[in-house]
Design an enzyme around this catalytic site. Structure first.
Site, PDB file in Angstrom:
ATOM      1  N   ASP A  12       0.782  -1.243   0.000  1.00 35.32           N
ATOM      2  CA  ASP A  12       0.000   0.000   0.000  1.00 35.32           C
ATOM      3  C   ASP A  12       0.818   1.300   0.000  1.00 35.32           C
ATOM      4  O   ASP A  12       0.537   2.218   0.779  1.00 35.32           O
ATOM      5  CB  ASP A  12      -0.965   0.010   1.198  1.00 35.32           C
ATOM      6  CG  ASP A  12      -1.982  -1.125   1.156  1.00 35.32           C
ATOM      7  OD1 ASP A  12      -1.955  -1.927   0.207  1.00 35.32           O
ATOM      8  OD2 ASP A  12      -2.811  -1.215   2.084  1.00 35.32           O
ATOM      9  N   LYS A 110      -7.116  -4.737  -3.233  1.00 34.76           N
ATOM     10  CA  LYS A 110      -7.876  -5.328  -2.131  1.00 34.76           C
ATOM     11  C   LYS A 110      -8.755  -4.265  -1.502  1.00 34.76           C
ATOM     12  O   LYS A 110      -8.451  -3.071  -1.590  1.00 34.76           O
ATOM     13  CB  LYS A 110      -6.926  -5.891  -1.078  1.00 34.76           C
ATOM     14  CG  LYS A 110      -5.991  -4.843  -0.504  1.00 34.76           C
ATOM     15  CD  LYS A 110      -4.957  -5.428   0.414  1.00 34.76           C
ATOM     16  CE  LYS A 110      -4.057  -4.349   0.961  1.00 34.76           C
ATOM     17  NZ  LYS A 110      -4.744  -3.362   1.815  1.00 34.76           N
ATOM     18  N   CYS A 155      -1.989  -2.988   7.573  1.00 30.94           N
ATOM     19  CA  CYS A 155      -1.879  -3.873   6.401  1.00 30.94           C
ATOM     20  C   CYS A 155      -0.591  -4.687   6.374  1.00 30.94           C
ATOM     21  O   CYS A 155      -0.616  -5.848   5.962  1.00 30.94           O
ATOM     22  CB  CYS A 155      -2.091  -3.070   5.124  1.00 30.94           C
ATOM     23  SG  CYS A 155      -3.808  -2.493   4.990  1.00 30.94           S
TER      24      CYS A 155
HETATM   25  C1  VGL Z   1      -4.656   0.540   5.722  1.00 39.41           C
HETATM   26  C2  VGL Z   1      -6.233   1.398   7.127  1.00 39.41           C
HETATM   27  C3  VGL Z   1      -7.194   1.320   6.149  1.00 39.41           C
HETATM   28  C4  VGL Z   1      -3.236   0.133   5.524  1.00 39.41           C
HETATM   29  C5  VGL Z   1      -5.598   0.440   4.727  1.00 39.41           C
HETATM   30  O1  VGL Z   1      -2.756   0.118   4.374  1.00 39.41           O
HETATM   31  O2  VGL Z   1      -2.564  -0.163   6.542  1.00 39.41           O
HETATM   32  N1  VGL Z   1      -4.978   0.998   6.918  1.00 39.41           N
HETATM   33  N2  VGL Z   1      -6.875   0.839   4.943  1.00 39.41           N
END
Ligand code: VGL
Ligand code: ZN
Length: 203
Positions: A12, A110, A155
């Site tokens: 991410d 995702k 994540c």
């Molecule tokens: C994430 C919160 C919501 C992450 C993704 O990438 O850690 N955290 N969506």
């Protein structure tokens, strides 16, 4: 060069998780150069991308009266309600502009189902609905994973813990991750990863 059984999983590294983004992680952009350099060591590189529709159930804005960062009970367990982030097709959902994407063979998206969040690169937050990443890695004979990216305590940790559960040998480069740290989540994630046998590396 690492063995062909190893993969680098970059979690991410998107604009919304970097300073100026909708769910900015402190120092999230600092790790881009180190991740780019580490890519040179790996023959297999996977990027993940948080990828939400506007009506996503993890957004506080979709729960009238709920504040961002509060917790609600969903059918699959507790869920943190986040600010709107990583909307499908937006600049916030795009990778950090300096992140190298050409060396990656696979991009896993995702969190695209409105009713369920997906922190892990392997399973949605019910911990059972697969993303398909396990099948990809297994069919390519990959057994050892190194994780970097955002956010350490969500994540990255969920992905690393699922990877151990699936039988991979797992390392996390802590120096190439940054965390959100919500109510002690950094310490909790660290304890869970150590307890599960994740190797935490600093360089
Ligand atoms: C994430 C919160 C919501 C992450 C993704 O990438 O850690 N955290 N969506
Ligand atoms: Zn998200």
């Amino acid at each position: 060069m690492r063995d062909a059984t190893e993969a680098l999983i970059v979690i991410d590294m998107q604009n919304d998780f970097c300073p100026g983004g909708a769910l900015a992680v402190a120092g999230g952009d600092e790790i881009v150069p180190g991740i780019n350099a580490l890519m040179d060591e790996f023959q297999t590189i996977v990027l993940t991308q948080d990828w939400h529709p506007a009506d996503h159930a993890s957004f506080a804005a979709n729960h009238p009266g709920a504040a961002p960062f509060s917790i609600v009970e969903m059918s699959y367990g507790q869920q943190v309600l986040w600010p709107v982030h990583c909307l499908i097709g937006t600049e916030g959902g795009a990778f950090h502009p300096d992140l190298r994407t050409d060396p990656a063979q696979l991009i896993v998206r995702k969190g695209f189902r409105a009713a369920i969040d997906s922190y892990s690169a392997f399973f949605e937050n019910d911990r059972t609905t697969p993303t398909g990443l396990e099948g990809y890695l297994d069919s390519r004979g990959i057994t050892q994973l190194t994780f970097v990216g955002l956010a350490t305590d969500y994540c990255v940790a969920y992905s690393a813990l699922d990877a151990v559960r699936l039988g991979y040998k797992v390392s996390v480069r802590r120096d190439l991750c940054r965390g959100i740290d919500l109510g002690g989540s950094m310490e909790e994630a660290r304890g869970q990863m150590i307890g599960a046998g994740v190797v935490l590396l600093s360089a």
